[in-house]
Scaffold this motif. Sequence first.
Motif, PDB file in Angstrom:
ATOM      1  N   GLY A 409       0.813  -1.210   0.000  1.00  0.00           N
ATOM      2  CA  GLY A 409       0.000   0.000   0.000  1.00  0.00           C
ATOM      3  C   GLY A 409       0.843   1.255   0.000  1.00  0.00           C
ATOM      4  O   GLY A 409       0.588   2.196  -0.751  1.00  0.00           O
ATOM      5  N   PHE A 412       2.402   1.755  -3.259  1.00  0.00           N
ATOM      6  CA  PHE A 412       1.414   2.186  -4.237  1.00  0.00           C
ATOM      7  C   PHE A 412       1.176   3.687  -4.153  1.00  0.00           C
ATOM      8  O   PHE A 412       0.827   4.313  -5.144  1.00  0.00           O
ATOM      9  N   LEU A 413       1.370   4.264  -2.985  1.00  0.00           N
ATOM     10  CA  LEU A 413       1.193   5.711  -2.845  1.00  0.00           C
ATOM     11  C   LEU A 413       2.447   6.462  -3.282  1.00  0.00           C
ATOM     12  O   LEU A 413       2.549   7.665  -3.097  1.00  0.00           O
ATOM     13  N   LEU A 415       5.631   5.816  -2.225  1.00  0.00           N
ATOM     14  CA  LEU A 415       6.654   5.957  -1.196  1.00  0.00           C
ATOM     15  C   LEU A 415       7.500   4.692  -1.062  1.00  0.00           C
ATOM     16  O   LEU A 415       8.001   4.387   0.017  1.00  0.00           O
ATOM     17  N   LEU A 427       3.070  -2.011  -9.449  1.00  0.00           N
ATOM     18  CA  LEU A 427       1.652  -1.639  -9.525  1.00  0.00           C
ATOM     19  C   LEU A 427       1.522  -0.122  -9.578  1.00  0.00           C
ATOM     20  O   LEU A 427       0.751   0.426 -10.360  1.00  0.00           O
ATOM     21  N   GLU A 428       2.302   0.553  -8.746  1.00  0.00           N
ATOM     22  CA  GLU A 428       2.229   2.009  -8.675  1.00  0.00           C
ATOM     23  C   GLU A 428       2.676   2.645  -9.983  1.00  0.00           C
ATOM     24  O   GLU A 428       2.015   3.552 -10.488  1.00  0.00           O
ATOM     25  N   PHE A 431      -0.018   2.340 -12.402  1.00  0.00           N
ATOM     26  CA  PHE A 431      -1.153   3.219 -12.120  1.00  0.00           C
ATOM     27  C   PHE A 431      -0.805   4.668 -12.460  1.00  0.00           C
ATOM     28  O   PHE A 431      -1.573   5.378 -13.101  1.00  0.00           O
ATOM     29  N   ARG A 432       0.390   5.101 -12.040  1.00  0.00           N
ATOM     30  CA  ARG A 432       0.777   6.505 -12.227  1.00  0.00           C
ATOM     31  C   ARG A 432       0.876   6.876 -13.701  1.00  0.00           C
ATOM     32  O   ARG A 432       0.507   7.975 -14.100  1.00  0.00           O
ATOM     33  N   VAL A 436      -3.617   1.551 -16.363  1.00  0.00           N
ATOM     34  CA  VAL A 436      -4.959   1.044 -16.063  1.00  0.00           C
ATOM     35  C   VAL A 436      -5.945   1.553 -17.108  1.00  0.00           C
ATOM     36  O   VAL A 436      -6.791   0.808 -17.609  1.00  0.00           O
ATOM     37  N   PHE A 437      -5.813   2.836 -17.448  1.00  0.00           N
ATOM     38  CA  PHE A 437      -6.790   3.446 -18.333  1.00  0.00           C
ATOM     39  C   PHE A 437      -6.465   3.187 -19.800  1.00  0.00           C
ATOM     40  O   PHE A 437      -7.264   3.474 -20.675  1.00  0.00           O
ATOM     41  N   ALA A 438      -5.262   2.641 -20.056  1.00  0.00           N
ATOM     42  CA  ALA A 438      -4.920   2.260 -21.415  1.00  0.00           C
ATOM     43  C   ALA A 438      -5.150   0.767 -21.616  1.00  0.00           C
ATOM     44  O   ALA A 438      -4.969   0.256 -22.709  1.00  0.00           O
ATOM     45  N   GLY A 439      -5.519   0.073 -20.560  1.00  0.00           N
ATOM     46  CA  GLY A 439      -5.811  -1.356 -20.672  1.00  0.00           C
ATOM     47  C   GLY A 439      -4.582  -2.241 -20.697  1.00  0.00           C
ATOM     48  O   GLY A 439      -4.638  -3.357 -21.196  1.00  0.00           O
ATOM     49  N   TYR A 440      -3.457  -1.761 -20.145  1.00  0.00           N
ATOM     50  CA  TYR A 440      -2.252  -2.603 -20.105  1.00  0.00           C
ATOM     51  C   TYR A 440      -2.343  -3.570 -18.926  1.00  0.00           C
ATOM     52  O   TYR A 440      -1.635  -3.434 -17.934  1.00  0.00           O
ATOM     53  N   TRP A 441      -3.209  -4.546 -19.070  1.00  0.00           N
ATOM     54  CA  TRP A 441      -3.474  -5.464 -17.958  1.00  0.00           C
ATOM     55  C   TRP A 441      -2.240  -6.199 -17.498  1.00  0.00           C
ATOM     56  O   TRP A 441      -2.077  -6.508 -16.325  1.00  0.00           O
ATOM     57  N   VAL A 444      -0.493  -4.339 -14.618  1.00  0.00           N
ATOM     58  CA  VAL A 444      -1.093  -4.099 -13.303  1.00  0.00           C
ATOM     59  C   VAL A 444      -1.736  -5.334 -12.667  1.00  0.00           C
ATOM     60  O   VAL A 444      -1.882  -5.377 -11.455  1.00  0.00           O
TER      61      VAL A 444
ATOM     62  N   MET B 174      -5.930  -1.563  -3.434  1.00  0.00           N
ATOM     63  CA  MET B 174      -5.662  -0.814  -4.668  1.00  0.00           C
ATOM     64  C   MET B 174      -5.736  -1.730  -5.875  1.00  0.00           C
ATOM     65  O   MET B 174      -6.195  -1.351  -6.938  1.00  0.00           O
ATOM     66  N   TRP B 175      -5.319  -2.976  -5.673  1.00  0.00           N
ATOM     67  CA  TRP B 175      -5.337  -3.889  -6.806  1.00  0.00           C
ATOM     68  C   TRP B 175      -6.764  -4.291  -7.153  1.00  0.00           C
ATOM     69  O   TRP B 175      -7.118  -4.408  -8.332  1.00  0.00           O
ATOM     70  N   ILE B 178      -8.125  -1.538  -9.194  1.00  0.00           N
ATOM     71  CA  ILE B 178      -7.593  -1.563 -10.558  1.00  0.00           C
ATOM     72  C   ILE B 178      -8.261  -2.679 -11.361  1.00  0.00           C
ATOM     73  O   ILE B 178      -8.650  -2.494 -12.516  1.00  0.00           O
ATOM     74  N   ILE B 181     -11.717  -1.643 -12.326  1.00  0.00           N
ATOM     75  CA  ILE B 181     -11.699  -0.654 -13.412  1.00  0.00           C
ATOM     76  C   ILE B 181     -11.463  -1.349 -14.743  1.00  0.00           C
ATOM     77  O   ILE B 181     -12.164  -1.113 -15.728  1.00  0.00           O
ATOM     78  N   LEU B 182     -10.474  -2.255 -14.751  1.00  0.00           N
ATOM     79  CA  LEU B 182     -10.181  -2.967 -16.007  1.00  0.00           C
ATOM     80  C   LEU B 182     -11.386  -3.783 -16.447  1.00  0.00           C
ATOM     81  O   LEU B 182     -11.724  -3.836 -17.627  1.00  0.00           O
ATOM     82  N   PHE B 186     -13.140  -0.503 -18.301  1.00  0.00           N
ATOM     83  CA  PHE B 186     -12.323  -0.536 -19.528  1.00  0.00           C
ATOM     84  C   PHE B 186     -12.885  -1.504 -20.546  1.00  0.00           C
ATOM     85  O   PHE B 186     -13.071  -1.158 -21.702  1.00  0.00           O
ATOM     86  N   LEU B 291      -6.231   4.073  -0.088  1.00  0.00           N
ATOM     87  CA  LEU B 291      -5.792   3.442  -1.330  1.00  0.00           C
ATOM     88  C   LEU B 291      -6.918   3.414  -2.359  1.00  0.00           C
ATOM     89  O   LEU B 291      -6.695   3.664  -3.547  1.00  0.00           O
ATOM     90  N   TYR B 306      -2.293  11.083  -1.859  1.00  0.00           N
ATOM     91  CA  TYR B 306      -1.522  10.692  -3.039  1.00  0.00           C
ATOM     92  C   TYR B 306      -1.052  11.935  -3.799  1.00  0.00           C
ATOM     93  O   TYR B 306       0.120  12.043  -4.170  1.00  0.00           O
ATOM     94  N   ILE B 309       1.687  13.623  -1.939  1.00  0.00           N
ATOM     95  CA  ILE B 309       2.967  12.913  -2.039  1.00  0.00           C
ATOM     96  C   ILE B 309       3.604  13.206  -3.390  1.00  0.00           C
ATOM     97  O   ILE B 309       4.790  13.510  -3.489  1.00  0.00           O
TER      98      ILE B 309
END
Lengths: 475, 349
Positions: A409, A412-413, A415, A427-428, A431-432, A436-441, A444, B174-175, B178, B181-182, B186, B291, B306, B309
């Motif tokens: 966790g 993921f933030l 740090l 994972l982070e 996500f950053r 996720v929004f491009a579908g690169y499963w 992630v 968080m997973w 994700i 969402i997928l 998506f 998260l 987030y 940070i």
Amino acid sequence: MRLQETIKVLLSSNTGKAGAGFLLLMVVVSIYVVISYPLDFGLRFWNNPVVWADNPKNVPPAWSSIFTDLKRVKHTTLRATEPTEVVPGTGIDTRLYTFNLGYQFDEPPSFTSFALDNITYYSRPPIITLSIARPDGKEILLYRHVVRGPDPGESFPISRYVESPYRVYLSGDDSVLFNIADFARQELGLDIPLSQLRGMVDRIIFGIPAEEGGQDFEVLRGNYTIKAATQVYHPQDSVGEVVFVLGGSIYGVMGTDSLGRDLATGLLFGFPVALVIGLVTAILTTIIGAFMGILSGYKGGKTDTIIQRSCDILANVPLLPILIFLIFILGQKLGLVILILVTFGWPGLTILIRSMVLQYHSSQLVEATRALGASPWRIMFRHIFFQIAPFVLAQMIFFTPAAILAEAGLSFLGLGDPSIPTWGQILESGFRTGAVFAGYWWWVIPPGLLIVLAAMTFVLLTLGMEPVVNPRLRR
Amino acid sequence: MSLIIKLATRGLTLFVVLLVVLLLVVITLGATGFSERMLQATISEELRGLRQSLAQTIRDPAQLEEALSLHHEELISYYHLDKPWSYRLPDLVRRVLTLDLGEARTLRSFEGSSQVSEIVAERLLNTILLVTTASVITAILGLLIGPRLATKVGSRLDRVACLFLAFSYALPSMWVGIFLILAFSFSVNLFPTGGMYSLPPPEGGIERFMDLLWHAVLPIVTLVLVSFGSWTYTIRTMVLNTAQEPFVSVGRAKGLPERMVERRYILRVAAPPIVTSLMLGLAGSLGGAILTETVFNWPGMGRLYYDAILAADESVIVALTFIFTLIYIFARFILEILYLILDPRIRYA
């Protein structure tokens, strides 16, 4: 209960067996990684973009292509250290490095690149010409490079590109662009403006117009020959390595991320890290927690009050916010994360252990040992401790996934410790950068699944330990 | 009477927790020089404003610089920057307590304010909304399923269910977010990928509410999925332990209907320890909320963490750490009261 007996009870249940199996798997993978990876993997490899420059970016794993009919481009790296042919000339030798490439894919490559390594020359700087002969008999001149001449005061022999290779990203290079424009004009009769041509380079090299005069290209399958001709002016001149990379649209076992990093290597490295985070935190927490709990329960009085009050306070601190704050201020170090997790983790166990010790405090066993003249410390840690040992062990296993999840966790933030890649960090970064929004499963989903696997291993072991702790459940 | 003493003791402990966190925060800030940097940023901000207003009246640049440096020194002594950091601790405690943490570096509130307190305040409600809804749903599900499993303990259903509950405990929130969402935004495009309202938000009370609900589905499902397992498992175990007590057998022997035994004899008695376990899980669900908000870009305090940070904005992080501790302690205190109400032994002691 003895250790062997404990293991026997643990393995008698299916959950225990599954947990032990997963644990064995994790340990085996971890040992493999510890043996085969360098210790500074994080800084020297994982977070070093140069290492991954020749990999395709954001491409799925190789096995994912079985879900499509499209024949996807396999990532291919062609290397040569010795020339295939030497054409002698007057004062100039031409050394030919040729690669044969059977191109049978349904799409153009994601990129092409070319690299030269470790060149030494004794008189004039060598000239390298890269060209490609296509199945339809046409030949394209892609790139020409003259090795940088001697600097003032530099004496022969001169070495170039020793520390890092000279690398050309052919798909985005301007001179390649002009050469392709020439090729399109002369050979295909197409006058494509340069701005439009940018991004079409690989499609033209590996394709033919879908219709006469059109600007849509379809893939031209067949055998290509890539030629790197090196003109040298001195027989002793040498070229270390010539590399041509055909960027795939699929890569390896786990695909790549936006920097071209091979996700499989990063995910593998996460195994020992997760084990260390989980086990070190759990063991330290248990040692401190059990010690304080036994002390508090057996000694009673002031000791008890002080320990219990500090436990009340420490166990009530919301962990993640404090963790975020301290790591943000004090620096992103894995050791610090473990230290904080232990500091705020032991009181929970102490409260539990104390209540168990209170039951044994007035038991006949303890009374008898006391009558025999055993010291309080001997009673506490030779007699009481071994009574509650299975429970302590079960608690230790129970703490392990919590630590793994907390670190994930935090990573993921944003740090995470940059010198030690973990699953949470992979994972982070996915996500950053919007994977996720491009579908690169492939970027992630696997790291999260591995976190689940690691946490699940210890949860299953805890479930399997239940009959050990609670004999009524034994069958 | 003993009720009040008990409650006061718990309240005091929680207050000390707040104090310890506060001290930990300010001492860390002081000892690492962060508080100094924050104050220096405030001073240079003030000086910049002053320079602009002074430049209107003082034309001579040398004179201007002199006036500014004089004011600079005044400010330094005003903020006690010339004293060691321990001297400034009380003031720092006051500033954290009142959220008087100056201006955020790059983060802005929705209205454009850069005051840390305003940025945090407007997001507080969004976080509480999400966490409370998810907690209520989790609690109801657990109370419905947990006792059912306890009556069927050892059956195949129970064993499979326990495995699922354990799996839920092992899920990183968080997973899960994700993954959802997928799967649902998506590939299927059933739910939005994040945010709280569509852009632009629909007009009208009901439509706006439906839009909010539509955006809240995936985050709430995430939070429920990750917290539901350990919660239900606890209820199952507590109910199971109570069901083995002799007085339950007595109730059955008296020929009471099974529903009544379940409600009055088992659940009622198991209620206090269940509340205790709820307390222990509270910190975890707050962490999960941070998260989950991050993944779904839910404009609450977790997502703010987030963003802070990423922007390296320490004032916002200090404020958030304090507020999260405050929320946690407040929720804990409510649960303590609930515990006292549910456990008659304390009332009649």
